[in-house]
Design a protein around this motif. Sequence first.
Motif, PDB file in Angstrom:
ATOM      1  N   MET A 266       0.837  -1.201   0.000  1.00  0.00           N
ATOM      2  CA  MET A 266       0.000   0.000   0.000  1.00  0.00           C
ATOM      3  C   MET A 266       0.874   1.255   0.000  1.00  0.00           C
ATOM      4  SD  MET A 266      -3.113  -1.031  -0.141  1.00  0.00           S
ATOM      5  CE  MET A 266      -4.217  -2.388   0.248  1.00  0.00           C
ATOM      6  N   GLN A 267       2.004   1.184   0.720  1.00  0.00           N
ATOM      7  CA  GLN A 267       2.921   2.325   0.737  1.00  0.00           C
ATOM      8  C   GLN A 267       3.469   2.608  -0.655  1.00  0.00           C
ATOM      9  OE1 GLN A 267       2.739  -0.137   2.922  1.00  0.00           O
ATOM     10  NE2 GLN A 267       3.346   0.465   4.987  1.00  0.00           N
ATOM     11  N   ASP A 268       3.808   1.553  -1.399  1.00  0.00           N
ATOM     12  CA  ASP A 268       4.312   1.733  -2.759  1.00  0.00           C
ATOM     13  C   ASP A 268       3.277   2.443  -3.629  1.00  0.00           C
ATOM     14  OD1 ASP A 268       6.706   0.415  -2.215  1.00  0.00           O
ATOM     15  OD2 ASP A 268       5.931  -1.538  -2.842  1.00  0.00           O
ATOM     16  N   GLU A 269       2.037   1.987  -3.536  1.00  0.00           N
ATOM     17  CA  GLU A 269       0.979   2.568  -4.365  1.00  0.00           C
ATOM     18  C   GLU A 269       0.710   4.026  -3.989  1.00  0.00           C
ATOM     19  OE1 GLU A 269      -0.528   0.522  -7.081  1.00  0.00           O
ATOM     20  OE2 GLU A 269       1.481  -0.040  -6.446  1.00  0.00           O
ATOM     21  N   PHE A 270       0.799   4.335  -2.706  1.00  0.00           N
ATOM     22  CA  PHE A 270       0.647   5.724  -2.279  1.00  0.00           C
ATOM     23  C   PHE A 270       1.774   6.580  -2.854  1.00  0.00           C
ATOM     24  CE2 PHE A 270       1.940   9.003   0.821  1.00  0.00           C
ATOM     25  CZ  PHE A 270       0.824   9.830   0.748  1.00  0.00           C
ATOM     26  N   ARG A 271       2.997   6.090  -2.753  1.00  0.00           N
ATOM     27  CA  ARG A 271       4.135   6.881  -3.234  1.00  0.00           C
ATOM     28  C   ARG A 271       4.117   7.063  -4.753  1.00  0.00           C
ATOM     29  NH1 ARG A 271       7.037   4.212   1.338  1.00  0.00           N
ATOM     30  NH2 ARG A 271       7.460   2.412   0.001  1.00  0.00           N
ATOM     31  N   LYS A 272       3.468   6.150  -5.452  1.00  0.00           N
ATOM     32  CA  LYS A 272       3.342   6.286  -6.911  1.00  0.00           C
ATOM     33  C   LYS A 272       2.249   7.274  -7.309  1.00  0.00           C
ATOM     34  CE  LYS A 272       4.669   1.465  -7.803  1.00  0.00           C
ATOM     35  NZ  LYS A 272       4.131   0.142  -8.225  1.00  0.00           N
ATOM     36  N   GLY A 273       1.452   7.723  -6.351  1.00  0.00           N
ATOM     37  CA  GLY A 273       0.368   8.638  -6.661  1.00  0.00           C
ATOM     38  C   GLY A 273      -0.924   7.944  -7.050  1.00  0.00           C
ATOM     39  N   LYS A 274      -1.029   6.639  -6.804  1.00  0.00           N
ATOM     40  CA  LYS A 274      -2.253   5.904  -7.134  1.00  0.00           C
ATOM     41  C   LYS A 274      -3.253   5.895  -5.991  1.00  0.00           C
ATOM     42  CE  LYS A 274      -0.039   2.899 -10.534  1.00  0.00           C
ATOM     43  NZ  LYS A 274       0.231   1.502 -10.966  1.00  0.00           N
ATOM     44  N   ILE A 275      -2.825   6.315  -4.819  1.00  0.00           N
ATOM     45  CA  ILE A 275      -3.694   6.444  -3.649  1.00  0.00           C
ATOM     46  C   ILE A 275      -3.406   7.809  -3.039  1.00  0.00           C
ATOM     47  CG2 ILE A 275      -4.352   5.467  -1.421  1.00  0.00           C
ATOM     48  CD1 ILE A 275      -3.212   2.781  -2.365  1.00  0.00           C
ATOM     49  N   ALA A 276      -4.455   8.564  -2.726  1.00  0.00           N
ATOM     50  CA  ALA A 276      -4.263   9.956  -2.295  1.00  0.00           C
ATOM     51  C   ALA A 276      -3.837  10.074  -0.842  1.00  0.00           C
ATOM     52  CB  ALA A 276      -5.549  10.747  -2.523  1.00  0.00           C
ATOM     53  N   MET A 277      -4.285   9.139   0.024  1.00  0.00           N
ATOM     54  CA  MET A 277      -3.969   9.218   1.450  1.00  0.00           C
ATOM     55  C   MET A 277      -3.625   7.832   1.975  1.00  0.00           C
ATOM     56  SD  MET A 277      -6.836  11.912   2.935  1.00  0.00           S
ATOM     57  CE  MET A 277      -8.264  11.063   2.211  1.00  0.00           C
ATOM     58  N   LEU A 278      -2.688   7.781   2.901  1.00  0.00           N
ATOM     59  CA  LEU A 278      -2.270   6.543   3.545  1.00  0.00           C
ATOM     60  C   LEU A 278      -2.324   6.737   5.049  1.00  0.00           C
ATOM     61  CD1 LEU A 278      -0.707   3.737   3.687  1.00  0.00           C
ATOM     62  CD2 LEU A 278       1.378   5.126   3.705  1.00  0.00           C
ATOM     63  N   GLN A 279      -3.055   5.850   5.738  1.00  0.00           N
ATOM     64  CA  GLN A 279      -3.028   5.880   7.197  1.00  0.00           C
ATOM     65  C   GLN A 279      -1.965   4.915   7.692  1.00  0.00           C
ATOM     66  OE1 GLN A 279      -6.572   4.651   9.367  1.00  0.00           O
ATOM     67  NE2 GLN A 279      -5.316   4.344  11.189  1.00  0.00           N
ATOM     68  N   SER A 280      -1.063   5.418   8.520  1.00  0.00           N
ATOM     69  CA  SER A 280      -0.008   4.579   9.073  1.00  0.00           C
ATOM     70  C   SER A 280       0.602   5.294  10.266  1.00  0.00           C
ATOM     71  CB  SER A 280       1.044   4.263   7.999  1.00  0.00           C
ATOM     72  OG  SER A 280       1.931   3.257   8.458  1.00  0.00           O
ATOM     73  N   GLY A 281       1.782   4.839  10.681  1.00  0.00           N
ATOM     74  CA  GLY A 281       2.439   5.385  11.854  1.00  0.00           C
ATOM     75  C   GLY A 281       3.628   6.259  11.515  1.00  0.00           C
ATOM     76  N   ALA A 282       4.255   6.782  12.559  1.00  0.00           N
ATOM     77  CA  ALA A 282       5.392   7.684  12.382  1.00  0.00           C
ATOM     78  C   ALA A 282       6.586   6.983  11.758  1.00  0.00           C
ATOM     79  CB  ALA A 282       5.779   8.283  13.739  1.00  0.00           C
TER      80      ALA A 282
END
Length: 433
Positions: free
Chosen positions: A276-292
């Motif tokens: 999911m982090q990869d897809e967020f960084r590629k711009g395919k997902i607008a927001m990612l919920q995760s930790g610090a």
Amino acid sequence: MLTLRLASQAGRRFLALGLASLAFGLPATSVAGPVTLRYACASGGDELKSLNRIVAQFEREHPDIRIKVEPIVENYENKLLSMVAANVAPDIANVSPKWYTMFSSRGALMPLGRFPDLQENLDGRYPNIVDAFRRDGQVYAIPRDIACSAYIYYNKDLFRQAGIPFPDGSWTWDTKVRPELREKDFFWVVKTLTKRRQGTKRPVQYGLTTAWPQLWMDTLLESSNVRMWDSDEKPAKLYLDDPKVVEIFRWASDTINKHHWMPSNNEVFLGGGGTMQDEFRKGKIAMLQSGAWEVKDMRLKMRGDWDIAPFPTYARGESPYLPGEGAGTAIFRTTRYPEQAWTFIKWFNGPKGLIPMAQEGESQPSIRSLATTPGIWLPAADAEGAQRLPANLAITDAVSRRVRYRQFPEYFRGGVANDIQGMYYGVLAGEND
């Protein structure tokens, strides 16, 4: 003349060795080598490299103590528990607030109250992470980091393209979209940031995702304070049919399986993605919920402009609670070197051990003053470029204080709670209604 009478040949050899030592300016008795402490952790990759550098610094400052790092990168708690059962436990280990009770309840961990300077090594840390390692009046670990897992990493470029203002802390959420609130309603934002090609079901851009599936259900339940059982201390009754619980479950599932604002794991993998982090960084997902803990990788790998925001508050009665992670360092009761182990864990979880990890963006320190000082966890005041991101990292101070570390008895944690997590996964995957 002094006459020495020795009782045995061994005594004469001892005297000869002593005289030889004096002749060469050496001590007459041999000095034991440095103590070696085994330290177990779940670190791997770059984090392990950083950890080894910190350990090397400790050894330079404490030449009488050596630390043997023993990384266990899979099934950490279960393998550590097996080592305890086989009487081959390490001297020291990283433990989490969720799982350390597996060891403390078995008497495997050393209560740290035996050390007179315990309190001064707890002062100044976030109280909730300190209390997370307290059981029956005893502290069993020195906290290392605090990690709220309810930060929203957002792609500022995608917000600009959609004409949506950046989050300012006033977001709220409910189990429906409230279009009249526009950008103040979290799920209006999620829906608006989801883009599809005409006539297709699967989005080309999702509005939101979480770092792992069950985090979504945990967050909605925790932040609304909707309870699934009667008591954390002695849970005896589940509320699976409570209308509030059913409502949260249905909404969590709908956001993924009905509205498709969030991708399921299958959708990401079948689409040729990685994490999911990869897809967020590629711009395919607008927001990612995760930790610090995502900060370091985001700085290194994120394309475009980004920032973080706190998870929105619940619209029907604000709850102060959010889910979170974290770690501490404990001493096993079987160690032969408790004093040396104590020397290590208070140094390792003190400024010298925490600052390097914080500066690299690996973890938010458990010592609050370190987490709020520019140039340590926060970017330096004169930092430029990618290392300055995220601009709003200072929100982690207030948000991390909202983390609730819930302690359960072992019969619940290891059994029912695991089954519930599996149920979460089934609901979010669309397998269970």
